[in-house]
Enzyme design. Structure first.
Site, short mmCIF file in Angstrom:
data_model
loop_
_atom_site.label_atom_id
_atom_site.label_comp_id
_atom_site.label_asym_id
_atom_site.label_seq_id
_atom_site.Cartn_x
_atom_site.Cartn_y
_atom_site.Cartn_z
N ASN A 169 0.80 -1.24 0.00
CA ASN A 169 0.00 0.00 0.00
C ASN A 169 0.83 1.28 0.00
OD1 ASN A 169 0.65 -0.87 2.59
ND2 ASN A 169 -1.10 0.15 3.51
N GLY A 245 1.97 -5.62 7.38
CA GLY A 245 1.02 -6.35 6.53
C GLY A 245 -0.14 -6.86 7.36
N GLU A 267 3.83 -4.26 12.36
CA GLU A 267 2.83 -3.21 12.09
C GLU A 267 1.71 -3.88 11.32
OE1 GLU A 267 2.94 -0.26 13.22
OE2 GLU A 267 5.04 0.37 13.41
N CYS A 301 -3.34 1.14 6.54
CA CYS A 301 -3.54 0.42 7.81
C CYS A 301 -4.23 1.33 8.82
CB CYS A 301 -2.22 -0.11 8.35
SG CYS A 301 -0.94 1.13 8.45
N GLU A 478 7.54 2.21 15.11
CA GLU A 478 8.42 2.79 14.10
C GLU A 478 8.28 4.30 14.19
OE1 GLU A 478 7.00 0.15 10.62
OE2 GLU A 478 9.18 0.27 10.45
P1 NAI Z 1 0.37 -10.10 3.60
O1 NAI Z 1 0.43 -9.70 5.02
O2 NAI Z 1 0.25 -11.57 3.33
O3 NAI Z 1 1.67 -9.55 2.83
C1 NAI Z 1 2.56 -8.60 3.33
C2 NAI Z 1 3.98 -9.00 2.97
O4 NAI Z 1 4.29 -10.23 3.60
C3 NAI Z 1 4.23 -9.23 1.47
O5 NAI Z 1 5.53 -8.77 1.14
C4 NAI Z 1 4.19 -10.74 1.37
O6 NAI Z 1 4.92 -11.25 0.27
C5 NAI Z 1 4.84 -11.14 2.66
N1 NAI Z 1 4.57 -12.50 3.12
C6 NAI Z 1 3.45 -13.24 2.91
N2 NAI Z 1 3.57 -14.45 3.51
C7 NAI Z 1 4.78 -14.48 4.11
C8 NAI Z 1 5.48 -15.44 4.89
N3 NAI Z 1 4.95 -16.63 5.18
N4 NAI Z 1 6.70 -15.14 5.35
C9 NAI Z 1 7.26 -13.93 5.10
N5 NAI Z 1 6.65 -12.99 4.35
C10 NAI Z 1 5.42 -13.25 3.87
O7 NAI Z 1 -0.82 -9.27 2.96
P2 NAI Z 1 -1.63 -9.47 1.56
O8 NAI Z 1 -1.94 -10.91 1.33
O9 NAI Z 1 -0.91 -8.73 0.52
O10 NAI Z 1 -2.98 -8.69 1.93
C11 NAI Z 1 -3.98 -9.33 2.72
C12 NAI Z 1 -4.64 -8.37 3.67
O11 NAI Z 1 -3.68 -7.83 4.56
C13 NAI Z 1 -5.28 -7.16 3.04
O12 NAI Z 1 -6.56 -7.44 2.59
C14 NAI Z 1 -5.27 -6.17 4.19
O13 NAI Z 1 -6.42 -6.36 4.99
C15 NAI Z 1 -4.04 -6.54 4.96
N6 NAI Z 1 -2.91 -5.64 4.70
C16 NAI Z 1 -2.57 -4.74 5.65
C17 NAI Z 1 -1.54 -3.85 5.45
C18 NAI Z 1 -1.16 -2.86 6.48
O14 NAI Z 1 -0.47 -1.89 6.18
N7 NAI Z 1 -1.54 -3.04 7.73
C19 NAI Z 1 -0.79 -3.83 4.19
C20 NAI Z 1 -1.19 -4.84 3.25
C21 NAI Z 1 -2.22 -5.69 3.52
#
Ligand code: NAI
Ligand code: MG
Length: 499
Positions: A169, A245, A267, A301, A478
């Site tokens: 994001n 994430g 975060e 977020c 952070e």
């Molecule tokens: P995600 O949390 O799975 O991905 C975030 C990062 O983690 C990406 O770089 C991904 O490649 C990495 N990742 C995924 N699985 C991993 C693992 N097992 N080990 C290490 N790294 C890993 O989020 P995703 O699938 O892109 O989005 C899903 C939901 O997460 C969204 O619908 C939203 O609700 C939330 N989200 C929240 C964010 C925030 O800033 N709080 C940012 C992005 C998503």
């Protein structure tokens, strides 16, 4: 001379891509492809079409990156003085500013956001790097002179090799707010950007190298979470992980980190309440409520995704938000629309699923509630700004992070109910209260269980204020000086002097 913003936009819009994009991992100062030769595509969410490809890396590239980072951690980087670390960071910030337009256009193409928002993100990137540049030579321990027999002091030392897992994001500034304090503290870095937004991280690594960072101190490995992210966080040589994430992945990463007793900053998500009390300045509150949720199409977020509104002003307030929401233009980030795209089709489907289920439960969707396309491109992944009125606290659109342009309204009577409603989720990231009464403002600020609170403003805090969550929203902070603490560990040294 670098190309101007309008030239870059023209190139991107006429060719569907940009020339000179990074294509490989950045490991030990070199551009390195995946050993397997595997590649992935990154899509422009504003058109829904692939526009560039990059290395689909795995354990082999992660191992190489960690080996380089470890070699530097206990080698050359250790001998670089704090003053020189600060100077490198300052030069990097300067290079980010000089390349701001290109970074912003790439961030728009990769993430889908509007160019104005991307420019804001890149400006923030330079600011946060500068902020930590200034702290690099202000790290010091203390003397503990409670015993005459001993001289005791503490050393503040870098934690070691750090891993940074970045979401899609705010791909540029989220990376910068982690790697800048890590480098300032004397740590080395292996970063893995999200698979839908890998390019600005590679560009940033290149700029840090041009700023004089020794090879191997900052490495970027691209690929999926399972293929590249998992081996990175599982590696014993990683002493700290900064993850931004989803809660689900964050919890997994935290568990893996604990196996190696590595520290973490997590975060995670939010479901942040925007409280407007009956006496608020309604013009200001309505304006801010609109942008608290619809900026970046709600993919923030700390978005103000719940409106907690006093019944006395509910009807007028919501009517005004709806009117403004209907007026928001949605379209390709480079095309001048107010709000850009949803980053990926899975996310778009997730957002719409929440709204469809809310309708099935008989909830009132006052505006939006539908996908859209960019007329000019005939495609893209867009969602209309949506408002769901008068929702009970236990509803999933109140409890779950939607991560899209959907505002859910909770109607309350008075300040006590407002505080209870605001605290009703498992999240605790951002919050705000709008009121003219200073006692009420301070009372609400005290009683909200969130990492940050704004009064009569939203996102009032800058890079100098610690940022993070309570409850499921995360661990650690952070930004600010606390953001540096996360990358340091203390060594206590005692010397007997009564000999
Ligand atoms: P995600 O949390 O799975 O991905 C975030 C990062 O983690 C990406 O770089 C991904 O490649 C990495 N990742 C995924 N699985 C991993 C693992 N097992 N080990 C290490 N790294 C890993 O989020 P995703 O699938 O892109 O989005 C899903 C939901 O997460 C969204 O619908 C939203 O609700 C939330 N989200 C929240 C964010 C925030 O800033 N709080 C940012 C992005 C998503
Ligand atoms: Mg993309």
């Amino acid at each position: 001379m670098s190309a101007s913003l309008s030239q870059l936009i023209e190139e991107a819009r006429s060719t569907g891509t940009l020339s000179g994009l990074p294509k490989s991992n950045f490991i030990d100062g070199q551009w390195v492809d995946a050993e397997s030769g595997a590649r992935m595509e990154t899509y422009d969410p504003g058109t829904g079409k692939a526009y560039a490809d990059f290395a689909a890396s795995g354990a082999a590239e992660v191992d190489r990156a960690i080996a380089a980072a470890e070699r530097e951690q206990y080698g050359r980087w250790r001998d670089v003085t704090p003053q020189e670390r600060g100077a490198i960071l300052r030069r990097a910030a300067q290079l980010v500013e000089e390349n701001a337009e290109r970074l912003a256009v790439v961030e728009t193409l990769d993430s889908g956001k509007s160019i104005g928002e991307a420019q804001g993100d890149v400006a923030g990137t330079a600011r946060v790097i500068n902020y930590y540049a200034g702290l690099a030579d202000k790290i010091h321990g203390e003397t503990i002179n409670s015993r005459r027999s001993h001289l005791t002091y503490t050393l503040r030392e870098p934690l070691g090799v750090t891993a940074h897992i970045i979401p899609w994001n705010y791909p540029t500034s989220t990376l910068a707010r982690g790697i800048a304090p890590a480098l300032a503290a004397g740590c080395t870095v292996v970063a893995k950007p999200a698979e839908t937004t890998p390019l600005t991280a590679l560009m940033l690594a290149d700029l840090f190298q041009k700023a004089g960072l020794p090879d191997g101190v900052l490495n970027v490995v691209t690929g999926t979470g399972s293929e590249a992210g998992a081996p990175l966080v599982e590696d014993k040589r990683i002493r700290h992980i900064t993850f931004t994430g989803s809660v689900r992945t964050g919890v997994q990463v935290g568990q893996v980190a604990m196996r190696n007793v590595a520290s973490t900053i997590l975060e995670l998500g939010g479901k942040s309440p925007f409280i407007a009390l009956a006496d608020c300045d309604m013009d200001r509150a309505v304006d801010d409520a609109v942008w608290a949720i619809y900026s970046n199409a709600g993919q923030i977020c700390s978005a103000g995704s719940r409106l907690v509104i006093d019944r006395a002003i509910h009807e007028e307030f919501v009517a005004r938000v709806v009117e403004k929401a209907r007026g928001i233009t949605v379209g390709h980030g480079l095309g001048g629309a107010d709000v850009g795209a949803i980053n990926n089709p899975m996310q778009l489907e997730k957002v719409h699923g929440f709204v469809e289920r809310a309708r099935e439960r008989g909830r009132t969707v006052l505006c939006g509630g539908e996908t859209a396309t960019d007329a000019e491109n005939g495609g893209g992944w867009f969602y209309r700004p949506t408002l769901i009125d008068n929702v009970p606290s236990d509803d999933e659109v109140i409890q779950d992070e939607i991560f899209g342009p959907v505002l859910s309204v909770q109607v309350v009577d008075g300040i006590e109910e407002a505080i209870t409603a605001a605290n009703c989720t498992d999240f605790g990231l951002m919050s705000c209260v709008y009121t003219q009464d200073v006692s009420k403002a301070l009372r609400v600020a005290r009683d909200l269980d969130t990492g940050q609170v704004s009064v009569n403003d939203y996102w009032a805090n800058g890079w100098d204020v610690p940022f993070g969550g309570t409850k499921l929203s995360g661990i650690g902070r952070e930004k600010g000086t606390e953001g540096l603490e996360g990358y340091l560990q203390t060594k206590g040294v005692s010397i007997r002097i009564d000999g």
